[in-house]
Every structure is written in structure tokens, then in C-alpha cells.
Design a protein around this motif. Structure first.
Motif, PDB file in Angstrom:
ATOM      1  N   TRP A 579      27.838  48.565  19.060  1.00 33.06           N
ATOM      2  CA  TRP A 579      27.885  47.747  20.217  1.00 33.06           C
ATOM      3  C   TRP A 579      27.563  49.003  21.640  1.00 33.06           C
ATOM      4  CZ3 TRP A 579      27.404  42.494  22.466  1.00 33.06           C
ATOM      5  CH2 TRP A 579      28.146  42.270  23.144  1.00 33.06           C
ATOM      6  N   GLN A 580      27.372  48.438  22.548  1.00 29.86           N
ATOM      7  CA  GLN A 580      27.039  49.855  23.120  1.00 29.86           C
ATOM      8  C   GLN A 580      28.549  49.072  24.104  1.00 29.86           C
ATOM      9  OE1 GLN A 580      27.479  52.294  26.124  1.00 29.86           O
ATOM     10  NE2 GLN A 580      25.885  52.677  25.591  1.00 29.86           N
ATOM     11  N   ARG A 581      29.905  49.909  24.481  1.00 32.19           N
ATOM     12  CA  ARG A 581      30.601  49.197  25.000  1.00 32.19           C
ATOM     13  C   ARG A 581      30.773  49.292  26.666  1.00 32.19           C
ATOM     14  NH1 ARG A 581      35.425  52.330  27.109  1.00 32.19           N
ATOM     15  NH2 ARG A 581      34.326  53.551  26.404  1.00 32.19           N
ATOM     16  N   ARG A 582      30.001  50.250  27.214  1.00 32.39           N
ATOM     17  CA  ARG A 582      30.153  50.516  27.871  1.00 32.39           C
ATOM     18  C   ARG A 582      29.066  49.888  28.676  1.00 32.39           C
ATOM     19  NH1 ARG A 582      28.208  56.479  31.771  1.00 32.39           N
ATOM     20  NH2 ARG A 582      29.038  55.900  34.105  1.00 32.39           N
ATOM     21  N   TRP A 583      28.408  49.216  28.567  1.00 35.69           N
ATOM     22  CA  TRP A 583      27.137  48.407  29.437  1.00 35.69           C
ATOM     23  C   TRP A 583      27.390  46.798  29.246  1.00 35.69           C
ATOM     24  CZ3 TRP A 583      23.738  48.702  32.725  1.00 35.69           C
ATOM     25  CH2 TRP A 583      23.699  49.790  34.019  1.00 35.69           C
ATOM     26  N   SER A 584      28.184  46.904  27.882  1.00 35.80           N
ATOM     27  CA  SER A 584      28.966  44.851  27.645  1.00 35.80           C
ATOM     28  C   SER A 584      27.281  45.106  26.605  1.00 35.80           C
ATOM     29  CB  SER A 584      29.308  44.527  28.098  1.00 35.80           C
ATOM     30  OG  SER A 584      30.949  45.264  28.414  1.00 35.80           O
ATOM     31  N   MET A 585      26.354  45.688  25.733  1.00 37.57           N
ATOM     32  CA  MET A 585      25.047  45.293  25.550  1.00 37.57           C
ATOM     33  C   MET A 585      25.097  45.591  23.878  1.00 37.57           C
ATOM     34  SD  MET A 585      23.722  43.397  28.004  1.00 37.57           S
ATOM     35  CE  MET A 585      21.632  43.765  27.317  1.00 37.57           C
ATOM     36  N   PRO A 586      24.235  44.875  23.260  1.00 36.05           N
ATOM     37  CA  PRO A 586      24.174  44.795  22.311  1.00 36.05           C
ATOM     38  C   PRO A 586      23.568  46.430  21.257  1.00 36.05           C
ATOM     39  CG  PRO A 586      22.283  43.207  21.956  1.00 36.05           C
ATOM     40  CD  PRO A 586      24.089  43.569  23.663  1.00 36.05           C
ATOM     41  N   ARG A 587      23.461  46.792  20.579  1.00 38.27           N
ATOM     42  CA  ARG A 587      22.517  48.584  19.961  1.00 38.27           C
ATOM     43  C   ARG A 587      21.916  47.516  18.754  1.00 38.27           C
ATOM     44  NH1 ARG A 587      25.704  53.700  20.835  1.00 38.27           N
ATOM     45  NH2 ARG A 587      23.618  54.442  19.993  1.00 38.27           N
ATOM     46  N   PRO A 588      20.933  48.380  17.961  1.00 41.78           N
ATOM     47  CA  PRO A 588      20.233  48.219  17.058  1.00 41.78           C
ATOM     48  C   PRO A 588      21.423  48.176  15.905  1.00 41.78           C
ATOM     49  CG  PRO A 588      19.186  50.295  18.321  1.00 41.78           C
ATOM     50  CD  PRO A 588      20.836  49.136  18.907  1.00 41.78           C
ATOM     51  N   SER A 589      20.956  47.190  14.952  1.00 42.06           N
ATOM     52  CA  SER A 589      22.126  47.022  13.979  1.00 42.06           C
ATOM     53  C   SER A 589      21.818  48.300  13.134  1.00 42.06           C
ATOM     54  CB  SER A 589      21.383  45.596  13.369  1.00 42.06           C
ATOM     55  OG  SER A 589      22.036  44.158  14.030  1.00 42.06           O
ATOM     56  N   LEU A 590      22.500  48.434  11.986  1.00 43.84           N
ATOM     57  CA  LEU A 590      22.567  49.313  10.970  1.00 43.84           C
ATOM     58  C   LEU A 590      22.914  48.764   9.631  1.00 43.84           C
ATOM     59  CD1 LEU A 590      25.468  51.817  12.751  1.00 43.84           C
ATOM     60  CD2 LEU A 590      22.795  51.693  12.792  1.00 43.84           C
ATOM     61  N   THR A 591      22.022  48.931   8.971  1.00 49.74           N
ATOM     62  CA  THR A 591      21.834  48.115   7.387  1.00 49.74           C
ATOM     63  C   THR A 591      21.896  48.991   6.647  1.00 49.74           C
ATOM     64  OG1 THR A 591      20.369  46.384   8.297  1.00 49.74           O
ATOM     65  CG2 THR A 591      20.599  46.566   6.336  1.00 49.74           C
ATOM     66  N   GLY A 592      22.766  48.807   5.481  1.00 54.67           N
ATOM     67  CA  GLY A 592      22.176  49.793   4.529  1.00 54.67           C
ATOM     68  C   GLY A 592      23.294  49.439   2.982  1.00 54.67           C
ATOM     69  N   LEU A 593      23.329  50.591   1.698  1.00 63.32           N
ATOM     70  CA  LEU A 593      24.540  49.678   1.407  1.00 63.32           C
ATOM     71  C   LEU A 593      25.565  50.057   1.480  1.00 63.32           C
ATOM     72  CD1 LEU A 593      22.397  52.365  -1.394  1.00 63.32           C
ATOM     73  CD2 LEU A 593      22.434  49.814  -2.055  1.00 63.32           C
ATOM     74  N   ALA A 594      26.792  48.879   1.280  1.00 68.99           N
ATOM     75  CA  ALA A 594      28.092  48.260   1.609  1.00 68.99           C
ATOM     76  C   ALA A 594      28.629  49.870   0.426  1.00 68.99           C
ATOM     77  CB  ALA A 594      28.475  47.194   1.117  1.00 68.99           C
ATOM     78  N   ALA A 595      30.433  50.079   0.919  1.00 65.85           N
ATOM     79  CA  ALA A 595      30.959  50.466   0.697  1.00 65.85           C
ATOM     80  C   ALA A 595      31.239  49.503  -0.792  1.00 65.85           C
ATOM     81  CB  ALA A 595      32.276  50.595   1.826  1.00 65.85           C
ATOM     82  N   GLY A 596      31.732  50.811  -1.815  1.00 63.56           N
ATOM     83  CA  GLY A 596      32.892  50.187  -3.334  1.00 63.56           C
ATOM     84  C   GLY A 596      31.594  49.789  -3.276  1.00 63.56           C
ATOM     85  N   SER A 597      30.190  50.232  -3.740  1.00 65.51           N
ATOM     86  CA  SER A 597      29.373  49.660  -4.149  1.00 65.51           C
ATOM     87  C   SER A 597      28.777  50.482  -5.660  1.00 65.51           C
ATOM     88  CB  SER A 597      26.975  50.001  -3.799  1.00 65.51           C
ATOM     89  OG  SER A 597      27.585  48.654  -2.792  1.00 65.51           O
TER      90      SER A 597
END
Length: 832
Positions: A579-597
Motif C-alpha cells: 500500500w502507498q500510504r501517502r497517495w492512499s493507493m494500492p501497490r503491487p502485491s508481494l507473493t512468496g513462500l510464507a514464514a514457517g515453511s
């Protein structure tokens, strides 16, 4: 553009320094939670951790902004794009997403669209609580008085809905609402922080004027404020409109102290014609290109310099998604939210160090027994058929009993002194909010209406690791203190206290033997972000094997996955919505292996010890400076077939992450003794008095259900006239009148032989003692108020007891007549 030297001031508010904000309520007020208690209350008021009414900073900020917009329209002669509206945005921040619901001005023109670059809010509000001495004095009371004082701060208001056709109460619309009591004052320390100004310099007088003028216009807050509730007076840094008229003035127009009379707002209003826009007054941030050069990768890995303990003073919101109108929170604080704070402590060298991969701020996870917790390995499962899970089964190791049904576990774990682990969960709270449209002045569907924030509970302690070069300068004095992180941190959320501690490595990440092993077990301690050849995010374990093999300079491959062999790993993916806080706009999603794997690889070759340390220090993949890509190699924890889970009767693992917030409004003055009347605030004494009045009235109504007590005070055959006379005298006692009339009636009854025989000498003596202030009253009621209010409440309590006794006697007599038919009239003078 002007610099700090061009900012004229009157000695008022200073940049980055707190100033007091007080709200004194002149009527009942209803700042609610949006929830109810089934079968008791339809709308609850907002309470703090001590059970006392509070005012959310978000609510006060909203009404202040609305008032400031009104001030700006007036000072700009009706324009909506003038200098003063620019100051509204500078103080309260712009609203990029609010253009669709903006209210038109009196001329019918809508307010301007958001500016090219959104402006962050300079005003940082906080929840408002009762003053610290009041809260401390209530906390020092005995348990019963403390509960009663809290109850006395809130009252119940019944209400109905009026039928529009019959103009009478509609059926099935009775409701009971809570309201906080009149006369309470809530306070908090707020601050104005303009990024272009140095700390402790005076804020622009235009911003101070706007804020003080807005406070003067606010006269009500909370629910039902247009129907008489929530009447209040807002005071900012001592600027009190009510105190202006009361201030003494000498004949020459000066104040009592010889200084020019008038409030700070009066002095500021004299300079309205000299106002300049924020662009002219506030210095712009100048970026030095030489100080922001990108860093080059070096062979020296960072070292574990510090641990940071982060204690939530207010609920902490780190958004992880939206479900309907519910904003969900993470159970930890990601390094992404902590890196800006660390970068500021690093100073001008921060950009070079971060881009050079020499800074790592790990995720802040819940603290367990003074140690940073880690994501529970997904290879550890617990038995499914029982709620007891003292032993977790490691599915990466051979099992003797394959018939046992298992289920995975999630959460955080820490080392136990006995060689096992402790499992902890983070306590969460939910709070309802509403978006109020400017036009209808109520929540509507167009603006989103009601929404709910889920947040980490105040008092939760979390810990993260800070990895830096050994020679990097870090301003630990600035870092060690109070900060604001997370979402909605400008008002009710995100206030934390940071403690800089010596580094401590969790025992669970201890590495086993790698050189003699043909397998390598990898445990992800945070999410891992990897990219494919085309720049796409990948979550394939083969990509992890390739990246890790290149860093370790060995060959890694996934074992054969066949039913008769052990599982290759327990991997899951996770998607983070950036999320872009200053503009209140979404940013690219982050997809990866989850913690605990957890995954195991076949390994050919022996990794170098230096390479192992580098990976454990910096991680792998993308955005490692923000805590991504952390992993443990060949952890000793996963060498065991089973792992013991500590079971503490006190549930230490869960409560270890909860600490008492060091909030000056909640704990200041806690040690002040409340037993001495001179040290007890007048408000506390009044709340205790109100609480005990309610308690004694309720107790009297309950005690008269005892037949023995009724017969002890009133004879069963006394006439109705005598009961009526006693009830009248009891009401006078309740009103606090002198007991002389009661004692005169008792004396007259004793002189009248038939009445004396009807009442009996013992009853008359007991009535005389009750009216005279004898301690026997408390023994009959079964309670004893504190000494400082017992004498004052003795007469009302005696009146309530006698009135309830008379009422019960009359009701019993009526019920007896209904069952047995009319009875003979009892004439005075007829003995029993």
C-alpha cells in the motif's frame, strides 16, 4: 520561501513537542463502541483499559477538522482554495480519496480536488483519558469502591422510537443506551510536527491560529450531539474560552499579572491579514544528491548490533487485508514498518547502507520470556483427537506410530528452559469506526459507513533484531523512546515505546551439524520473495534450491517425493497487499513462500562456514533489509522426532508478550496514596459517592426480600396510615433532611400507648438508632461504605431501607388481600 527564522510566534505551540488537549463535558456524552451487551445495554460507551470512559483521538480530530474548514471558509471570504484552506490540509492532511463525498460550500461550489502531491497530517492526536491523578486514585481504591467508581462514571438512558402516525412509542423499540457522566474532563498530549521544521522551533502562527480557532467552534462531540448530548469545551494548550471572561483585568486593560490581557487566540487573530500560504512559510526538504548515493554490495555481512523491544501503548494496526468492512491486522510488525524509523536513526548514511544490503530490520514478533519468538515450523503437528498437545510430532523425522491423526499448527514459539518450546498468540482487539459525510453529517453508504479495525492489543511487547555494519553510527538516544508506526498512527493507533537492547539470539535457531550431513533442512523465519527470469514472483521450491545453492556454493536438489519416504517439506505461499500510504493507493502485491515453511534438500558438497553466517545474517531473495528472506539452516529443533510444549498453569507463554503500557495518562501517579483525603482528587471522591449511593439503593431493595428484616422493622398489623407516615419520613431522610422529624414521630408513638404496643419498644429503639446515624444500619444492609462517605450516606441509606421496607409491607398486604379476600380494617390502638 521562508525559513524557520521567518516564522513569527507568540511563544505557543512548538514543532514536535507535545501540548495538552482537554475536553470538559458539560452534559452526558456518548462516544460509543458500536457494540452492545445482550440483554442489558444496546449501545456501550468507549472505555479504556481501566474501565473508565475515554474519547478517541480520531473522533476529536474529525470534529476539529470540520470546524477548521468552517474557519478557513470564513477567513478566505468564502473561497475554498485560499490560503487558509491550504493550512487546513497542512495541519490535518489532505484526503485523496474523499473528493467524491466533499460538502459544497455556502456558494454551492465543491471544495477543490486533492492537490498533485498529498500532504501528510502535521497534527498527531492521541486518545483522551481521564487525568492521570484521577486514574491513579481510582486504581488505588479497594476493589468494591473501584468498581463502583467506574460504574458511577457511566449512566443509563432509556429511549423509544416514536411512531410517525400515532405519535406514541412504537412497539418493541425500547432501548437502553450508556452515556458517560457530565462533568468529566479527558486529556491527552498531542503535537504538531511539520517535516520541514526543526524540533522545538515554534510552529507557524497560521497553523496555531487555525487549531485554536477550531477548538473554540467545537461545542459538542459524540453521538446524539444534536439532541443535547456531548456538550463540551475544548481547550488547547491553555486557551480556554470560558476562562477569558473570568480572568481578572485591571483598570488599564491589563491582566492581573500586569501582562496584556487576552488569550493566545486573541493575539493571533490580530495578524490574520498577514497570513501566508504553507508553501511560503514552511521550508521545503532539500535532498542532497551526494548524501543519497546508492550503496555498493560488500563482502562484509552486517552484525547483530541490537534488539528492539516494541511495546504497544495504544492498539497497533498493521493491515494485512480487508474482509467486508473489517480491516484485518498482522500478528507481528513487519520490518517494512520499522525500517523508516531505523533509517532516521542512521541519518545521512541510511540510503547507502540500506541499498548496499548492509542493514536488516527483522519482523517484530511477540516476546516470550524476554526472547524474540519465531514462526512455528509447519513440520510440527499436534494430535488431532485431543486438545492437549504437550508433544508435537516432527513429520520430517520417521515416526513409530503412523495411525495417529495429526493436524498442523500456526503461531509463534519460543524456547523453553527444559528443552521444549512455548507457543504464544498475540491478543487482538476490534474497534468500530464510522465515516461521517459532511453533507448529511452521518455515516452513509457512499462514504463507506461503518468499518471495523482489528489491531494488536495495547500492552503487547514485541521484539525484532537490528543488523548493521560494526562501524555504522546509530542514534540510539533518539531511537530509544516513543514513536508511531502502522496504520492510522496519527490518532488512536500505533503509539509504541521502543527500547534498544543488547543483541540476543533465539535458542531455537541454533544450527546443527552441516558438514557431515547429506541433507539440508531450511526453516523460513519470514516470508521469502523470489523472482523468475522474467521478473515474475515465484514460489517453486526449485527456485529456492537454486538461489540457496548459489549462495552456499553447493548442489541442492529436492528429494524424491514418494509415498514410502518422508515428506519433502511443508510449504505454503502468502500474498501481501502492499500500500502507498501517502497517495492512499494500492501497490503491487508481494507473493512468496510464507514464514514457517520447512523444506529439506539433498545436498552435495560442504558449505563454507562464512557463507552460512552470511545467509543467516542477510537472508536471501528480495527486500531483505525489510526482514524478508530470513531463514534458519539445519535447525536443531527439527532434528528431534517430537518436541515438548511447555504447559504453565499461569499461561506464561501467552502473557509474556503483554506488558503494562507506560502511558502518562494511564499510569502516571500510580503510587500516589489515595487513602488520605487531601491527596484524592475531588472527582474521585464524587465518583465514589455516586457509586456507593447506587449500591446502597440497590442493596436496600434486595435486603427487604428477607422476611425477618421486614418484621424486625415494621410490625405485620400496623395500620396503613402509620405505614404512610413512615414512608413520608423515610423520603425526607433520603433527601438528607435532619432526622429530628423522624425522632419526633418515634417519640410521639412512644407516648401513644396503643401505637407503642403495636410497634413494640425494640422496633422503635431500632428505628431511632437508624435515624440517629448508628452503625447498626450497615449490619442490616450487609455492606459498609468507606469512612469518608459513610457519614454522608447514612441518612439516605436509612431512608432507602425504610422506604423499601414499607413498600414491601404494602405489597405483601395487597397480595394477601388478593388471595384471602378483604380483611378487617386495622384501627389504630388495636394490638396484635
Amino acid at each position: 520561501m521562508g525559513g524557520p527564522e521567518s516564522i513569527h510566534h507568540t511563544g505557543g505551540l512548538r514543532n514536535g513537542r507535545p501540548f495538552p488537549v482537554e475536553v470538559t463535558f458539560l452534559s452526558d456524552w456518548a462516544c460509543g463502541t458500536g457494540t452492545s451487551r445482550h440483554g442489558a445495554v444496546d449501545r456501550e460507551v468507549q472505555r479504556d483499559a481501566d474501565g473508565l470512559p475515554m474519547l478517541r483521538g480520531k473522533a476529536l480530530t474529525a470534529v476539529l477538522r470540520d470546524a477548521a474548514e468552517t474557519v478557513a471558509v470564513g477567513l478566505d471570504d468564502g473561497a475554498t482554495d485560499g490560503i487558509w484552506y491550504a493550512w487546513v490540509e497542512a495541519v490535518f492532511g489532505s484526503q485523496p480519496g474523499a473528493s467524491s463525498r466533499q460538502r459544497p460550500d455556502p456558494a454551492g461550489q465543491f471544495r477543490p480536488q486533492p492537490r498533485t502531491s498529498p500532504v501528510p497530517a502535521a497534527l498527531q492526536g492521541r486518545p483522551l483519558h481521564l487525568p492521570g491523578p484521577v486514574r491513579a486514585a481510582i486504581a488505588a481504591l479497594d476493589e468494591r469502591s473501584r468498581v463502583l467508581a467506574r460504574e458511577a462514571a457511566v449512566l443509563l438512558r432509556p429511549g423509544v422510537q416514536i411512531d410517525v402516525d400515532r405519535h406514541t412509542a412504537a412497539d418493541d423499540t425500547l432501548r437502553v443506551e450508556e452515556r458517560a457522566a457530565v462533568g468529566l474532563t479527558v486529556t491527552a498530549d498531542w503535537q504538531l510536527t511539520f517535516p520541514g521544521l526543526a524540533v522545538d522551533v515554534p510552529v507557524p502562527w497560521e497553523a496555531e491560529l487555525l487549531l485554536r480557532a477550531a477548538a473554540r467552534l467545537v461545542d459538542a462531540i459524540g453521538g446524539k450531539r444534536r439532541r443535547g448530548a456531548g456538550r463540551c469545551r475544548v481547550t488547547i494548550a491553555g486557551d480556554d474560552a470560558a476562562g477569558d471572561d473570568a480572568a481578572g483585568k485591571s483598570a488599564d486593560g491589563d491582566g492581573a499579572d500586569g501582562q496584556p490581557a487576552g488569550s493566545p487566540l486573541d493575539a493571533l487573530l490580530e495578524r490574520v491579514d498577514d497570513a501566508r500560504s504553507p508553501a511560503e512559510v514552511l521550508p521545503s526538504a532539500v535532498v542532497d544528491p551526494a548524501a543519497a548515493t546508492l550503496g555498493a554490495r560488500t563482502s562484509d555481512p552486517p552484525v547483530h548490533r541490537h534488539d528492539l523491544r516494541i511495546t504497544a501503548l495504544t492498539p497497533l494496526l498493521v493491515a494485512r487485508g480487508v474482509l467486508g468492512n473489517l480491516v484485518l491486522t498482522e500478528r507481528f510488525v513487519p520490518g517494512t514498518s520499522l525500517l523508516p524509523m531505523v533509517a532516521k536513526a542512521l541519518g545521512g548514511q541510511s540510503t547507502e547502507l540500506i541499498t548496499g544490503g548492509r542493514v536488516v530490520v527483522t519482523n517484530a514478533t511477540v516476546e516470550i520470556a524476554g526472547e524474540r519468538s519465531l514462526p512455528l515450523p509447519r513440520a510440527l503437528h499436534r494430535p488431532k483427537d485431543t486438545d492437549q498437545h504437550q508433544q508435537l510430532v516432527n513429520l520430517l523425522r520417521p515416526r513409530a506410530d503412523d495411525s495417529q491423526r495429526l493436524r498442523p499448527m500456526v503461531g509463534f514459539c519460543g524456547a523453553d528452559g527444559a528443552g521444549g518450546i512455548r507457543i504464544a498468540e498475540v491478543d487482538l482487539v476490534t474497534q468500530a469506526h464510522a465515516v461521517v459525510d459532511d453533507g448529511p453529517q452521518r455515516p452513509t453508504e457512499d462514504s463507506g459507513g461503518l468499518f471495523v479495525y482489528e489491531a494488536i492489543a495495547a500492552g503487547t511487547a514485541l521484539r525484532c533484531e537490528l543488523w548493521l555494519p560494526a562501524d555504522a553510527d546509530l542514534d540510539t538516544d533518539w531511537l530509544d523512546g516513543e514513536h508511531a508506526i502502522g496504520r492510522s498512527r496519527k490518532d488512536d493507533y500505533g503509539r509504541v515505546r521502543v527500547d534498544v537492547l543488547a543483541p540476543g539470539t533465539p535458542a531455537l535457531v541454533a544450527r546443527g551439524t552441516v558438514s557431515d550431513s547429506r541433507q539440508l533442512v531450511v526453516w523460513l523465519l519470514s516470508d521469502l520473495l523470489l523472482r523468475g527470469p522474467a521478473g515474475e514472483p515465484v514460489t517453486d521450491p526449485q527456485a529456492l534450491a537454486a538461489t540457496l545453492a548459489e549462495a552456499l556454493r553447493v548442489d541442492l536438489a529436492l528429494p524424491d517425493d514418494s509415498p514410502d519416504r518422508l515428506p519433502v517439506g511443508f510449504l505454503t505461499t502468502r500474498r501481501v497487499e502492499s500500500w502507498q500510504r501517502r497517495w492512499s493507493m494500492p501497490r503491487p502485491s508481494l507473493t512468496g513462500l510464507a514464514a514457517g515453511s520447512v523444506v529439506r534438500f539433498d545436498m552435495i558438497g560442504v558449505p563454507d562456514e562464512e557463507a552460512l553466517r552470511r545467509i543467516e545474517a542477510t537472508g536471501i531473495g528480495e527486500r531483505t533489509a525489510e526482514g524478508y528472506g530470513r531463514l534458519a539452516l539445519q535447525p536443531v529443533l527439527l532434528d528431534r522426532t517430537t518436541v515438548a510444549v511447555a504447559t504453565d498453569p499461569a499461561d506464561e507463554a501467552r502473557s509474556a508478550g503483554r506488558r503494562t503500557p507506560a502511558d502518562p495518562h494511564t499510569r502516571a501517579g500510580q503510587a500516589t496514596p489515595a487513602g488520605r483525603a487531601g491527596d484524592t482528587p475531588a472527582l474521585v471522591t464524587e465518583l465514589v459517592r455516586r457509586g456507593w449511593r447506587r449500591e446502597l439503593h440497590r442493596t436496600a431493595a434486595v435486603r427487604v426480600a428477607d422476611d425477618a428484616l421486614r418484621d424486625l422493622l415494621v410490625p405485620p398489623d400496623v395500620s396503613m396510615a402509620q405505614l404512610g407516615a413512615l414512608r413520608t419520613l423515610a423520603d425526607r431522610l433520603t433527601a438528607g433532611d435532619d432526622p429530628a422529624q423522624v425522632r419526633g414521630w418515634i417519640a410521639a408513638t412512644r407516648r401513644n400507648r396503643p401505637r407503642r404496643e403495636s410497634w413494640g419498644a425494640k422496633r422503635l429503639d431500632l428505628l431511632d438508632r437508624l435515624a440517629s446515624g448508628d452503625e447498626v444500619l450497615w449490619s442490616h444492609l450487609g455492606v459498609h461504605p468507606p469512612a469518608d462517605v459513610a457519614d454522608e450516606l447514612h441518612r439516605p441509606a436509612a431512608g432507602w431501607l425504610l422506604a423499601e421496607v414499607v413498600r414491601a409491607a404494602v405489597e405483601r398486604r395487597r397480595s394477601t388481600r388478593g388471595q384471602d379476600g378483604p380483611t378487617a380494617n386495622h384501627h389504630e390502638g388495636v394490638p396484635a
